[in-house]
Write an enzyme that holds these catalytic residues in place. Structure first.
Site, short mmCIF file in Angstrom:
data_model
loop_
_atom_site.label_atom_id
_atom_site.label_comp_id
_atom_site.label_asym_id
_atom_site.label_seq_id
_atom_site.Cartn_x
_atom_site.Cartn_y
_atom_site.Cartn_z
N HIS A 1 0.83 -1.20 0.00
CA HIS A 1 0.00 0.00 0.00
C HIS A 1 0.87 1.26 0.00
O HIS A 1 2.08 1.19 0.23
CB HIS A 1 -0.92 0.04 1.22
CG HIS A 1 -2.12 -0.85 1.09
ND1 HIS A 1 -2.10 -2.18 1.45
CD2 HIS A 1 -3.39 -0.60 0.65
CE1 HIS A 1 -3.29 -2.71 1.23
NE2 HIS A 1 -4.09 -1.78 0.75
N LYS B 1 -0.69 4.95 4.45
CA LYS B 1 -1.55 4.00 5.16
C LYS B 1 -0.97 3.74 6.55
O LYS B 1 0.19 3.35 6.69
CB LYS B 1 -1.68 2.69 4.37
CG LYS B 1 -2.68 1.73 5.01
CD LYS B 1 -3.04 0.59 4.07
CE LYS B 1 -4.06 -0.35 4.70
NZ LYS B 1 -5.32 0.34 5.06
#
Length: 264
Positions: free
Chosen positions: A161, A165
């Site tokens: 990600h 995040k």
């Protein structure tokens, strides 16, 4: 006799557009969390004919009140784990459904679900609202079932990600891992970025650039490996799913998930 093609044309190109644009179906949405995902949700909601009645960001949290929430039909919540559960409870107290894509709060799941039920509320939670990801969940469960009898294969997972995040592993990765554990008796728990012992499923978490999300499950034996991967191209799939979930809450109550929406 009716012409089938004509009936389909009238339904999909005349009846459905008129029905969808009817004011009765339009919703006033409260966006709790107005970061990149919130802005993407706003764009899709407006395109689908809805109205944004409230936008809550870090600079105007004082406006997140029961009174303001009650002016809306549904709330969509994408914030951080530390604030998510209090936001849910406020929506329950306001008497409006809440759709949440925040992850990392599941240690308080029982508390949230009990509050929802006690309030006769509606809570739609998805670790991932992408239609494609939820089909991927089904594929993952089926593959784990097939692998239950194939002990020569070990399994591990990777999730990648963007660097913004905050939680690791991702909520999607946790959902995938928990489904594997339910179907694969030789795995009893998941771990994150560690050397797995027998019975442990390791989830490798990587954070780089602006990656929307890549999830991979790998089964490997001494002679080959089987790999399934879902790669998101953008946040649009997640945002669309969240708006579809909000629309679903219009006619459904209780604890809801993407399995209910997609009927899978």
């Amino acid at each position: 006799m009716f012409d089938a093609a004509l009936v389909r044309f009238v339904y999909y190109y005349i009846f459905v557009p008129c029905f969808t644009n009817n004011k009765i179906l339009r919703m006033k949405i409260a966006l709790i969390g107005y970061g990149r995902m919130g802005k993407e949700i706003e764009s899709i909601a407006l395109d689908r004919g809805h109205e944004i009645g409230l936008k809550i960001d870090i600079d105007n949290q004082d406006q997140l009140t029961i009174e303001n929430l009650q002016k809306c039909d549904v709330a969509i919540e994408f914030t951080i784990p530390a604030s998510a559960t209090d936001n849910y409870k406020l929506c329950f107290d306001a008497g409006i459904p809440v759709v949440s894509g925040t992850t990392g709060w599941l240690d308080r799941k029982d508390e949230v679900y009990e509050k929802c039920k006690a309030s006769n509320g509606t809570f739609f939670y998805g670790s991932n609202f992408s239609v494609g990801v939820n089909l991927f969940f089904e594929l993952n469960r089926r593959l784990a079932e097939l692998m239950a009898a194939r002990e020569e294969y070990d399994v591990e997972m990777t999730e990648v990600h963007h660097t913004q995040k905050l939680d690791a592993p991702s909520g999607t990765a946790i959902s995938l891992a928990e489904d594997i554990i339910k179907k694969l008796p030789r795995k009893q728990k998941w771990i994150n970025d560690q050397n797995p012992a027998a019975g442990e499923l390791n989830i490798k978490s990587e954070r780089e650039g602006q990656v929307p999300g890549i999830h991979t499950v790998i089964y490997e034996s001494g002679v080959d490996y089987i790999e399934i991967t879902h790669s998101a191209k953008s946040r649009k799939g997640f945002a669309l799913g969240a708006v579809l979930a909000a629309e679903y809450c219009r006619d459904h109550k209780g604890i809801l998930t993407m399995k209910d929406l997609l009927k899978i």
